[in-house]
Design a protein around this motif. Structure first.
Motif, PDB file in Angstrom:
ATOM      1  N   ILE A 291      18.135  25.531  -4.247  1.00  0.00           N
ATOM      2  CA  ILE A 291      18.054  25.115  -2.834  1.00  0.00           C
ATOM      3  C   ILE A 291      18.775  23.781  -2.653  1.00  0.00           C
ATOM      4  CG2 ILE A 291      16.467  24.273  -1.048  1.00  0.00           C
ATOM      5  CD1 ILE A 291      14.462  26.413  -2.058  1.00  0.00           C
ATOM      6  N   ARG A 292      18.541  22.838  -3.604  1.00  0.00           N
ATOM      7  CA  ARG A 292      19.213  21.541  -3.546  1.00  0.00           C
ATOM      8  C   ARG A 292      20.734  21.721  -3.617  1.00  0.00           C
ATOM      9  NH1 ARG A 292      15.534  19.088  -7.470  1.00  0.00           N
ATOM     10  NH2 ARG A 292      17.280  18.975  -8.910  1.00  0.00           N
ATOM     11  N   ARG A 293      21.181  22.646  -4.501  1.00  0.00           N
ATOM     12  CA  ARG A 293      22.621  22.875  -4.651  1.00  0.00           C
ATOM     13  C   ARG A 293      23.208  23.458  -3.368  1.00  0.00           C
ATOM     14  NH1 ARG A 293      25.728  27.176  -8.523  1.00  0.00           N
ATOM     15  NH2 ARG A 293      27.626  25.993  -8.857  1.00  0.00           N
ATOM     16  N   SER A 294      22.476  24.393  -2.757  1.00  0.00           N
ATOM     17  CA  SER A 294      22.962  25.013  -1.514  1.00  0.00           C
ATOM     18  C   SER A 294      23.053  23.985  -0.390  1.00  0.00           C
ATOM     19  CB  SER A 294      22.019  26.155  -1.097  1.00  0.00           C
ATOM     20  OG  SER A 294      21.963  27.145  -2.100  1.00  0.00           O
ATOM     21  N   ILE A 295      22.044  23.117  -0.293  1.00  0.00           N
ATOM     22  CA  ILE A 295      22.044  22.079   0.739  1.00  0.00           C
ATOM     23  C   ILE A 295      23.206  21.111   0.519  1.00  0.00           C
ATOM     24  CG2 ILE A 295      20.772  20.075   1.634  1.00  0.00           C
ATOM     25  CD1 ILE A 295      18.187  21.665   1.083  1.00  0.00           C
ATOM     26  N   LYS A 297      26.065  21.744  -1.040  1.00  0.00           N
ATOM     27  CA  LYS A 297      27.326  22.435  -0.688  1.00  0.00           C
ATOM     28  C   LYS A 297      27.508  22.489   0.824  1.00  0.00           C
ATOM     29  CE  LYS A 297      28.137  25.495  -4.644  1.00  0.00           C
ATOM     30  NZ  LYS A 297      28.220  26.909  -5.071  1.00  0.00           N
ATOM     31  N   PHE A 298      26.406  22.790   1.527  1.00  0.00           N
ATOM     32  CA  PHE A 298      26.462  22.874   2.987  1.00  0.00           C
ATOM     33  C   PHE A 298      26.841  21.529   3.597  1.00  0.00           C
ATOM     34  CE2 PHE A 298      24.315  22.297   7.091  1.00  0.00           C
ATOM     35  CZ  PHE A 298      24.897  23.332   7.814  1.00  0.00           C
ATOM     36  N   ARG A 299      26.240  20.448   3.084  1.00  0.00           N
ATOM     37  CA  ARG A 299      26.535  19.113   3.604  1.00  0.00           C
ATOM     38  C   ARG A 299      27.997  18.733   3.360  1.00  0.00           C
ATOM     39  NH1 ARG A 299      22.463  14.789   1.406  1.00  0.00           N
ATOM     40  NH2 ARG A 299      23.860  13.480   2.645  1.00  0.00           N
ATOM     41  N   LYS A 300      28.485  19.030   2.151  1.00  0.00           N
ATOM     42  CA  LYS A 300      29.888  18.716   1.839  1.00  0.00           C
ATOM     43  C   LYS A 300      30.836  19.495   2.754  1.00  0.00           C
ATOM     44  CE  LYS A 300      29.315  17.448  -3.019  1.00  0.00           C
ATOM     45  NZ  LYS A 300      29.569  17.852  -4.422  1.00  0.00           N
ATOM     46  N   PHE A 303      30.460  18.065   6.437  1.00  0.00           N
ATOM     47  CA  PHE A 303      31.058  16.746   6.615  1.00  0.00           C
ATOM     48  C   PHE A 303      32.577  16.783   6.439  1.00  0.00           C
ATOM     49  CE2 PHE A 303      26.700  15.122   5.763  1.00  0.00           C
ATOM     50  CZ  PHE A 303      26.569  14.383   6.944  1.00  0.00           C
ATOM     51  N   ASN A 304      33.049  17.667   5.542  1.00  0.00           N
ATOM     52  CA  ASN A 304      34.503  17.808   5.376  1.00  0.00           C
ATOM     53  C   ASN A 304      35.157  18.304   6.655  1.00  0.00           C
ATOM     54  OD1 ASN A 304      34.554  16.897   2.765  1.00  0.00           O
ATOM     55  ND2 ASN A 304      34.443  18.938   1.838  1.00  0.00           N
ATOM     56  N   LYS A 305      34.454  19.213   7.346  1.00  0.00           N
ATOM     57  CA  LYS A 305      34.986  19.742   8.605  1.00  0.00           C
ATOM     58  C   LYS A 305      35.001  18.668   9.680  1.00  0.00           C
ATOM     59  CE  LYS A 305      33.920  24.673   8.161  1.00  0.00           C
ATOM     60  NZ  LYS A 305      33.105  25.791   8.687  1.00  0.00           N
TER      61      LYS A 305
END
Length: 311
Positions: A291-295, A297-300, A303-305
């Motif tokens: 779950i931490r890894r998915s969050i 990845k989602f944040r990166k 924020f990249n977008k």
């Protein structure tokens, strides 16, 4: 002790899974430490049983916490204050690249490719024995002993230490949890759930706060925390007045269906209850890591977008 060991199992699984995904874990070294940890845990459970039998186990646990926290906290505080003082005075100290102790002269050397070490198998086994013994009596993972030992005695690369330490703690915590469950039936699944959730949240908050403090300041903060807890335990053990506590016993008719099931499961089948507690903690730990890894990845990705320059 049992509930904290079960909690540490879940957080260790979560942490080691994260390090496995990052490829920062030395399995071979970890298994050598686990061998010693298994022996130490068995000795620790035997010692725990002896002191429980003579009615002194609470005193032993309190004293163990008090002395270990006081010793380690004092050493860490002295070292960290020295580092802070030298940093203020811009003093650069040259440290020896290799410091050898008697433990490095032990026979039966083995190569550990991941850590790039050629070490006697007895070194990690002896360290694991001490950690396992302490874990069985105090219910802690033993990382505050294991991590410095891996860095200063085994000489492992620092990037591999956290993951390997958590990997070792998994096995030690499994043994402690299982033996305590069978012998004493002292695991409360509801308490473990709350401890695990709190620990996982606490780890994330602690990591964010830790990024804002330098290593010397963080070490000093941890040392003060250890000393304060040690002083509180010492006060409760030796100076606080004895307070009579009334135990509120919930009758079976006051419990809901789920609570009755857990209580009966624990009393009637301690072996399977212990096994279920272990599997429960492992599943929670792995789920938390992914779950931490998915969050992350989602944040990166998000924020990249948002940070992309517009034409």
């Amino acid at each position: 002790v049992a509930n904290e060991a079960n909690n540490i199992l879940a957080t260790s699984v979560s942490g080691s899974t994260t390090h496995w995904l990052k490829n920062t874990l030395d399995y071979k070294m970890g298994f050598m430490i686990v061998i010693g940890g298994s022996i130490g845990t068995a000795l620790g459970i035997y010692t725990f049983t002896y002191f429980k039998g003579i009615g002194k186990i609470d005193t032993v646990i309190s004293l163990a916490y008090m002395y270990i926290l006081a010793i380690i906290g004092t050493l860490m505080l002295v070292e960290s204050l020295g580092e802070i003082d030298k940093a203020k005075k811009n003093v650069i100290e040259r440290k020896k690249l290799h410091v050898h102790y008697w433990i490095h002269g032990l026979p039966l050397r083995m190569r550990f490719p991941k850590s790039k070490l050629y070490e006697s198998v007895f070194t990690p086994i002896m360290i694991g024995l001490v950690v396992g013994f302490i874990a069985a009596i105090m219910g802690i993972g033993g990382a505050f002993i294991l991590v410095p030992a891996m860095i200063y005695i085994i000489k492992m690369p620092t990037r591999l230490v956290p993951g390997t330490s958590l990997f070792v703690t998994i096995f030690v915590s499994v043994i402690v949890t299982f033996l305590h469950s069978i012998n004493y039936g002292s695991i409360d699944l509801m308490l473990v759930v709350m401890l695990v959730v709190g620990s996982i949240v606490g780890v994330q908050v602690g990591q964010k706060l830790g990024e804002q403090i330098d290593s010397s300041g963080l070490k000093a903060l941890l040392a003060i925390l250890l000393l304060v807890v040690g002083i509180v335990i010492a006060y409760d053990t030796f100076f606080a007045e004895t307070i009579q506590k009334e135990a509120v016993i919930a009758m079976n008719q006051d419990l809901n269906f789920f609570s009755k099931f857990i209580k009966e499961f624990s009393n009637d089948m301690p072996f399977f209850y212990g096994l279920f507690s272990i599997l429960f903690a492992i599943v929670l730990g792995i789920a938390a890591a992914f779950i931490r890894r998915s969050i992350s990845k989602f944040r990166k990705k998000y924020f990249n977008k948002t940070l992309k320059p517009t034409k």
